[in-house]
Design an enzyme around this catalytic site. Structure first.
Site, PDB file in Angstrom:
ATOM      1  N   VAL A  96      -4.950 -14.981   0.007  1.00 23.58           N
ATOM      2  CA  VAL A  96      -6.411 -15.021   0.152  1.00 23.58           C
ATOM      3  C   VAL A  96      -6.970 -13.677  -0.307  1.00 23.58           C
ATOM      4  O   VAL A  96      -6.257 -12.675  -0.329  1.00 23.58           O
ATOM      5  CB  VAL A  96      -6.845 -15.293   1.611  1.00 23.58           C
ATOM      6  CG1 VAL A  96      -6.392 -16.669   2.066  1.00 23.58           C
ATOM      7  CG2 VAL A  96      -6.317 -14.207   2.555  1.00 23.58           C
TER       8      VAL A  96
ATOM      9  N   VAL B 187      -5.275  -9.442  -3.166  1.00 22.41           N
ATOM     10  CA  VAL B 187      -4.704 -10.693  -2.655  1.00 22.41           C
ATOM     11  C   VAL B 187      -3.779 -10.412  -1.474  1.00 22.41           C
ATOM     12  O   VAL B 187      -2.800  -9.675  -1.606  1.00 22.41           O
ATOM     13  CB  VAL B 187      -3.929 -11.452  -3.748  1.00 22.41           C
ATOM     14  CG1 VAL B 187      -3.518 -12.837  -3.230  1.00 22.41           C
ATOM     15  CG2 VAL B 187      -4.754 -11.582  -5.015  1.00 22.41           C
ATOM     16  N   SER B 188      -4.080 -11.004  -0.336  1.00 27.63           N
ATOM     17  CA  SER B 188      -3.295 -10.806   0.881  1.00 27.63           C
ATOM     18  C   SER B 188      -2.517 -12.074   1.228  1.00 27.63           C
ATOM     19  O   SER B 188      -3.048 -13.184   1.103  1.00 27.63           O
ATOM     20  CB  SER B 188      -4.212 -10.450   2.056  1.00 27.63           C
ATOM     21  OG  SER B 188      -3.491 -10.463   3.281  1.00 27.63           O
ATOM     22  N   PRO B 189      -1.274 -11.929   1.705  1.00 26.96           N
ATOM     23  CA  PRO B 189      -0.525 -13.091   2.174  1.00 26.96           C
ATOM     24  C   PRO B 189      -0.907 -13.496   3.596  1.00 26.96           C
ATOM     25  O   PRO B 189      -0.405 -14.498   4.113  1.00 26.96           O
ATOM     26  CB  PRO B 189       0.924 -12.597   2.127  1.00 26.96           C
ATOM     27  CG  PRO B 189       0.808 -11.147   2.471  1.00 26.96           C
ATOM     28  CD  PRO B 189      -0.478 -10.690   1.819  1.00 26.96           C
TER      29      PRO B 189
ATOM     30  N   ASP C 292      -4.554  -5.616   5.704  1.00 25.80           N
ATOM     31  CA  ASP C 292      -3.097  -5.740   5.792  1.00 25.80           C
ATOM     32  C   ASP C 292      -2.479  -4.551   6.519  1.00 25.80           C
ATOM     33  O   ASP C 292      -1.386  -4.663   7.081  1.00 25.80           O
ATOM     34  CB  ASP C 292      -2.483  -5.840   4.390  1.00 25.80           C
ATOM     35  CG  ASP C 292      -2.838  -7.144   3.698  1.00 25.80           C
ATOM     36  OD1 ASP C 292      -3.110  -8.129   4.399  1.00 25.80           O
ATOM     37  OD2 ASP C 292      -2.837  -7.170   2.456  1.00 25.80           O
TER      38      ASP C 292
END
Length: 759
Positions: A191, A351-353, A444
């Site tokens: 996301v 973009v982060s997991p 994050d």
């Protein structure tokens, strides 16, 4: 604002060289047919885990995040593609935070010494997956090694040695073969963590895309003409931050996990259906049930067998023992290397997991949209992964989501690579500088103090602090605007360079796949603009091979590291990524300018003259990390003795966790490269022990601890979460280590737990 106008702006400013090395290699006329292959392909893999104790981890810049064990091992994975009498390319994917300019320099030196001009800076790309859970201290610029107490020679050597060995392995296994390419979407593995910055991009541009992050994975499938499939490499954008800033176990994070899962899947199934009879237990396809016959079906007999194996005293062992007992090492055939799978990084900048979103840990409410704060404090805002609150589970899930798509693309790949190519040149921007929002961190991994994302003003106190290091001049302030400068890294030279000033960019071409090797983290939209610009140049060249089937991928964090690259609109918002775009608001335009030149040279066949070489600062490095002085145990205790054993007559079920603690020594004494610190063995017959799981398995954790920082005594804890696919039987846990005497000698040892039953 048009590109030409931006080029004029460069010429109007006092400038530095941002990109001065440009390389290009192409494979000419490489039409691939399985029955008559024109490519030579070779793959390699080698352990680069590095020091599992005392060393600060690279990524979060958290001084308290110091390695103290292994989640699973780190590897360098490589492919070589060559024409039998022509050009070749080498691509190396590292389970590391990023590539290092100094590592790249030294690897190239070794390759030139071994192979002459066969492998050089022109055709070798070294890329990092961006895990934030690997040992730091291997980059040569001050700003990237402050938290690791300077340069860490063990980290550096592990990388250089491992990269060289994996390239040698690939070279020695070059065979005729074919390469296939495939693409597909993963909808739930990333996301956008800075959506307010993304929304500042033009609405017309945003309307071209369905998502605010790239969802596409591009995969290469390598097929040996005789042996069949031998590996795969794919590129997909998501950060290596499933493991948190408080984790202290070395880990390849979600991409390293996906690579391990896929290699195990192929060993287990030979490339068949991902969902075989015994399924994907805990996301980890296992091979044990196909190796060991399940002959123990009487629980009472199993307990009797287990009772005959009580924990013995720790004993000396040969150094090679941990390598010889390693699970995957034992499975590999000398003349047939194992299947190699790499999950490479792309334009992951924003973009982060952590796909559930960012929430305040005090209230549970969503964080502030524009600044990612909670009541004005960034320290309370954390992203949540799909396995929240279990970071190991989040890592597994995001890794498995990438695995599933990769397996699908691998099994359905049908487009063969074939084609031609050519190459070129130099750009200019501001000297490097970090903005205030850099110190705020991200969802994050939040920063500290009162910094916040979206800060385009700064404050007087921190400006004063920054000025003690180096006060930026008016030209630098104007050039970096609207970024308020916290640390003027590009103009700081004491004790040596704080940030890079010469960066390599590179285009590698294999058939219709074009790889843009970039030394930074491009955001989603920045990456889209770069890919589109290069693709436009290629397709407008009039060459048939650059038709609509050309595939352009970005390999981020490659050959060196220079932090982030945003669009100019995202830069204006001064979120973390904009504040970490070192070379000012026109950094992306500079990259696009130079990659377009390279692409034009590629289509015309022109050669490219390299610019100035980056500095080799190895002899200037400073290290403040204290060495291991000695290891000791209490009187009457041996290294390898069990400090906390499993209870007698223990029976565990699949899904349970088995914990054993041994008296140990510092893991820095021997990195156990291509070996293991921990091992689970299964009893075969009445007296033969067979390796079942080691510290390269996702289900087995190796944790090291000492009672105090200066203590000579330490413990090694092995935690084995028994997979659902584990074969019922009698097991024991072993530990391998190396102790250092006061006089500097190293003595290897091993110890084992009492046996126990798994049903």
């Amino acid at each position: 604002m048009g590109f030409c106008h931006l080029s004029n702006l460069y010429l109007q400013r006092p400038i530095w060289f941002l990109i001065s090395l440009v390389f290009l290699l192409l494979l000419l006329n490489g039409r691939v047919v399985l029955s008559d292959p024109n490519y030579l392909i070779g793959l390699g893999s080698y352990d680069i885990t590095g020091p599992a104790a005392d060393v600060n981890m690279m990524g979060y810049a958290n001084t308290e995040q110091v390695a103290s064990g292994v989640h699973f091992r780190l590897r360098a994975r490589s492919f070589i593609v060559a024409q039998p009498q022509g050009n070749r390319v080498v691509f190396v994917n590292l389970d590391a935070c990023m590539a290092s300019q100094l590592v790249t320099i030294k690897v190239i030196e070794r390759l030139k010494a071994r192979y002459g001009d066969l492998y050089t800076e022109k055709n070798v790309a070294i890329s990092g997956i961006h895990t934030h859970a690997g040992p730091g201290g291997y980059l040569q610029y001050v700003v990237y090694i402050v938290t690791s107490l300077g340069f860490v020679r063990q980290s550096f050597d592990a990388l250089v040695d491992g990269i060289e060995k994996c390239i040698i392995q690939a070279h020695e296994n070059l065979h005729p073969g074919s390469i296939f390419v495939n693409k597909g979407e993963i909808l739930n593995a990333g996301v956008n963590r800075s959506p307010s910055a993304y929304l500042n991009n033009p609405a017309e541009e945003r309307s071209k895309y369905k998502y605010d992050v790239d969802k596409e994975m591009t995969l290469l499938k390598f097929v040996d003409a005789e042996r069949g499939p031998v590996g795969s490499f794919n590129w997909f954008a998501t950060h290596g931050t499933s493991m948190s800033r408080t984790n202290s176990l070395i880990s390849g994070d979600n991409k390293g996990a996906a690579a391990r899962f896929m290699e195990d899947w192929f060993q287990h199934s030979g490339g068949g259906n991902l969902y075989s009879d015994d399924g994907v237990a805990d996301g980890i396809p296992r091979r044990i049930s196909t190796i060991i016959p399940d002959s123990h079906d009487n629980h009472h007999k199993l307990l009797e067998l287990a009772a005959s194996f009580q924990s013995p005293p720790g004993r000396p062992a040969k150094k090679i023992l941990s390598v010889a007992r390693r699970v995957r090492g034992a499975l590999r055939q000398a003349d047939k290397p194992g299947f190699v799978s790499a999950f490479c990084q792309s334009n992951c900048g924003d973009v982060s997991p952590n796909v559930l979103g960012a929430f305040c840990i005090d209230t549970g409410l969503p964080c502030d949209f524009n600044h990612s704060t909670c009541g004005g404090k960034n320290e309370l805002c954390y992203g949540r992964g799909p396995g929240y609150p279990d970071e190991f589970e989040s890592t597994r899930i995001i890794g498995e989501r990438q695995l599933k798509k990769a397996v699908d693309l691998f099994n359905t790949a049908s487009e063969k690579l074939n084609g031609k190519g050519g190459g070129s040149e130099v750009v200019k921007t501001c000297p490097a500088a970090m903005g205030f929002a850099f110190a705020a961190g991200t969802t994050d991994g939040p920063g500290a103090f009162d910094f916040k994302q979206g800060d385009d003003k700064g404050n007087a106190f921190w400006r004063l602090v920054g000025s003690f290091l180096k006060a930026p001049g008016k030209e630098q302030v104007d050039c970096q605007h609207p970024k308020p400068i916290l640390i003027d890294t590009g103009e700081m030279k004491i004790p040596y360079d704080w940030a890079p000033s010469i960066l390599p960019i590179q285009i590698l071409r294999v058939g219709q796949l074009v790889i843009l090797s970039a030394p930074g983290e491009f955001t989603t939209m920045a990456g889209r603009r770069l890919r589109d610009a290069v693709k436009t140049v290629l397709m407008s060249s009039g060459h048939e091979e650059y038709n609509s089937n050309v595939h352009v991928v970005i390999a981020g964090l490659t050959n060196t590291y220079s932090q982030y690259v945003t669009t100019i609109e995202e830069y204006e918002m001064q979120r973390y990524e904009g504040a970490s775009t070192l070379f000012g608001p026109h950094t992306l335009s500079a990259y696009i300018q130079e990659f377009k030149k390279l692409a034009a040279a590629l289509t015309s066949g022109r050669s490219v003259e390299p610019g100035p070489q980056p500095p080799d600062l190895l002899n200037k490095q400073i290290s403040l990390l204290t060495p291991v002085v000695m290891d000791a145990t209490p009187p009457g205790v041996h290294f390898g003795d069990c400090s906390s054993d499993v209870p007698l007559n223990s029976t565990f079920k699949r899904g349970d966790t088995v914990t054993v603690v041994f008296w140990s020594a510092c893991p820095r004494n021997d990195l156990m490269t291509e070996g293991t610190f921990s091992l689970v063995e299964i009893l075969q017959g009445k007296e033969s022990w067979f390796p079942a799981y080691d510290d390269d398995d996702f289900c087995l954790l190796f944790k090291w601890s000492r009672p105090s920082k200066l203590s000579t005594r330490s413990h090694a804890t092995t935690e084995w979460r028994i997979p659902q696919s584990a074969t019922p039987g009698v097991y024991r846990i072993r530990h391998f280590g190396a102790a250092k005497s006061l006089f500097g000698s190293i003595r290897h040892f091993t110890g084992s737990s009492s046996a126990f039953v798994v049903t």
